[in-house]
Structures are given as C-alpha cells and as structure tokens.
Design an enzyme around this catalytic site. Structure first.
Site, PDB file in Angstrom:
ATOM      1  N   HIS A  56       0.848  -1.194   0.000  1.00  0.00           N
ATOM      2  CA  HIS A  56       0.000   0.000   0.000  1.00  0.00           C
ATOM      3  C   HIS A  56       0.885   1.246   0.000  1.00  0.00           C
ATOM      4  O   HIS A  56       1.929   1.260   0.661  1.00  0.00           O
ATOM      5  CB  HIS A  56      -0.934  -0.001   1.220  1.00  0.00           C
ATOM      6  CG  HIS A  56      -2.012   1.030   1.110  1.00  0.00           C
ATOM      7  ND1 HIS A  56      -1.777   2.365   1.336  1.00  0.00           N
ATOM      8  CD2 HIS A  56      -3.315   0.929   0.755  1.00  0.00           C
ATOM      9  CE1 HIS A  56      -2.908   3.031   1.122  1.00  0.00           C
ATOM     10  NE2 HIS A  56      -3.851   2.183   0.779  1.00  0.00           N
TER      11      HIS A  56
ATOM     12  N   GLU B 154      -4.106   2.016  -7.393  1.00  0.00           N
ATOM     13  CA  GLU B 154      -4.465   3.093  -6.469  1.00  0.00           C
ATOM     14  C   GLU B 154      -3.590   4.313  -6.750  1.00  0.00           C
ATOM     15  O   GLU B 154      -2.478   4.410  -6.187  1.00  0.00           O
ATOM     16  CB  GLU B 154      -4.222   2.639  -5.026  1.00  0.00           C
ATOM     17  CG  GLU B 154      -5.093   1.510  -4.589  1.00  0.00           C
ATOM     18  CD  GLU B 154      -5.429   1.640  -3.111  1.00  0.00           C
ATOM     19  OE1 GLU B 154      -6.622   1.710  -2.791  1.00  0.00           O
ATOM     20  OE2 GLU B 154      -4.497   1.718  -2.287  1.00  0.00           O
TER      21      GLU B 154
HETATM   22  P1  PGA Z   1      -9.772   5.825   0.323  1.00  0.00           P
HETATM   23  O1  PGA Z   1      -8.518   4.839   0.564  1.00  0.00           O
HETATM   24  O2  PGA Z   1     -10.897   4.973  -0.161  1.00  0.00           O
HETATM   25  O3  PGA Z   1     -10.037   6.446   1.678  1.00  0.00           O
HETATM   26  O4  PGA Z   1      -9.334   6.802  -0.697  1.00  0.00           O
HETATM   27  C1  PGA Z   1      -8.205   3.849  -0.341  1.00  0.00           C
HETATM   28  C2  PGA Z   1      -6.929   3.203   0.093  1.00  0.00           C
HETATM   29  O5  PGA Z   1      -5.967   3.904   0.422  1.00  0.00           O
HETATM   30  O6  PGA Z   1      -6.826   1.958   0.152  1.00  0.00           O
END
Ligand code: PGA
Length: 243
Positions: free
Chosen positions: A89, A163
């Site tokens: 992440h 992401e």
């Molecule tokens: P968010 O986070 O939905 O609050 O943008 C997503 C993530 O970082 O996994």
C-alpha cells in the site's frame, strides 16, 4: 466473475467497542451472491472479527517465524482464517519506506503460503501531472518489480489494486480518478498480469457504481467509506450485478 470489494480499515477504529459496533453493523448487511467482500482490520483486531465476509490483513512479513520483532507472518495470518493480504500500500511505501524489493518478497511469500495477495500500485500526483503515458510507464515498471520473484505464468494469481496516490481520500486535494481513465490504466495492467485488477482511491457510495460498471474494473479497494456501515452497504449494492 464476482466483483471484489476490499474494506481497508487502515489504523481504525481505535477502540474495541467501535470495532464491535462496526462489525455488527456490517453483519446486518444482506450478503450479495455475486460480490466478494473482504474486511481488512488492523492485525490486533483480526481475531475479533466474526463475520459473514472474508478476512484480509493489511500487511505481512516475509519470514514464517523467528527473530523478527514486531512482525506478523503469513503462517500466523492463515491460522486466524485470513485469506487475503494487502501488500505494498502506498501509505507503507511512503511512511515506512517499503521498497519494491521487499514488496516482491512479500508477494512471493504470500503466494507460497497459499494466501491471496492484493498488490497495490499507483503513481504520485507529480507523475500524473506529466500525463497518462508517464503514469502508465511508472505503474507498469513498479508492477514488474513487485512481481519479479514469481514466474510470469503465476502473475495472474495476484490481485492488483490500481491506487493512484493522489486519489486516496486522505491526500491533500484528493479526488477520485475518472472511471474511464482508471479502466484504461487497469486494462494496461491486465495486459501484463492477465489477472484481476481493482481500483482504489476515494471510492464512495455516490461514485462506486461508475467504477464498478466498467467491465475492466474487477472491484474496489475502499478506505474511508468502508468505516461507515450505510455507505459501505450502498457500495456493496453497487457491485451487485443482479441488485
Ligand atoms: P480511500 O482509501 O478509499 O479512503 O481513498 C483507499 C486506500 O488507500 O486503500
């Protein structure tokens, strides 16, 4: 193919009573047969989660046991009923300095222990400002580095979460990617891995359907909105093709 919704609780909630309240709210949600929901609480809360949904961890260490102070292994996670593990992440890459080399070892270890890795990749806002092509090159290079310790015919076993860092709701000026651009990046990732790819970044009850209706997008990794029962319930409904 079922859509996958991963609830990444991050370092929340902070008290056991809040965790109990959240999980009892989530357990009241009617399960939807064509949606796979994965709840990823913090390590300390994992044994407390008795739920109709699958269980995931937010990280893992590379070793199986031994002298690794503070770490948690795939073997330990499996014994708690964990099936999925988020790896790489951006918050860990940025705040804890996790390298692609370490992340590649985690992906390899998780697969070897027969858990399902969810590998996060994504470009920063600075790279995105240089355009889609630069972002694509960055993301695909990052992906190849993170998959480098497993054979390419195994890459399809890894669920990837695209992401974009600038889209994560806690980033300054965060805004979700457009569903079309996210789908475009995801189809590039799929050309490499041949596996399932999720989108993550400011997904909420209002915009979830616009991402999930894109055929390339196999699901979503949801942070902030997964901590609110009513909001997350609506996201699950958006993912349910039969509604
Ligand atoms: P968010 O986070 O939905 O609050 O943008 C997503 C993530 O970082 O996994």
């Amino acid at each position: 193919m079922k859509k996958i919704l991963v609830a990444n609780w991050k370092m929340n909630p902070t008290t056991l009573s809040e965790v109990a309240k959240l999980i009892s709210g989530l357990n009241k949600i009617q399960p939807k047969e064509d949606v796979e929901v994965v709840i990823c609480p913090s390590f300390v809360h994992l044994p407390l989660i008795k739920s109709q949904f699958s269980l995931g961890a937010q990280d893992v260490f590379i070793g199986e046991s031994g002298a690794f102070t503070g770490e948690v292994s795939s073997v330990m996670l499996k014994k708690l009923g964990v099936q999925y593990v988020i790896i790489g992440h951006s918050e860990r890459r940025i705040n804890l300095g996790e390298s692609d080399e370490l992340i590649a070892r985690k992906v390899e270890g998780v697969l070897r222990n027969k858990l399902q890795p969810i590998l996060c990749v994504g470009e920063s806002g600075a790279i995105r400002k240089k355009g889609f092509l630069m972002s694509k090159n960055f993301v695909l290079q990052q992906l190849k580095k993170d998959l480098s310790l497993i054979k390419s015919d195994q890459w399809k076993k890894v669920i990837v979460a695209y992401e974009p860092i600038w889209a994560i709701s806690t980033m300054p000026d965060a805004k979700p990617d457009s569903p079309e651009e996210a789908a475009k990046m995801i189809s590039e990732i799929k050309k490499i891995t041949n596996g399932r790819v999720l989108y993550g970044g400011s997904v909420n009850a209002k915009n979830a359907a616009s991402f999930l209706e894109q055929s390339e997008i196999d699901g979503a990794l949801v942070g902030g909105a997964s901590l609110k029962v009513e909001e997350f319930k609506k996201i699950i409904t958006s993912a349910n093709l039969k509604k």
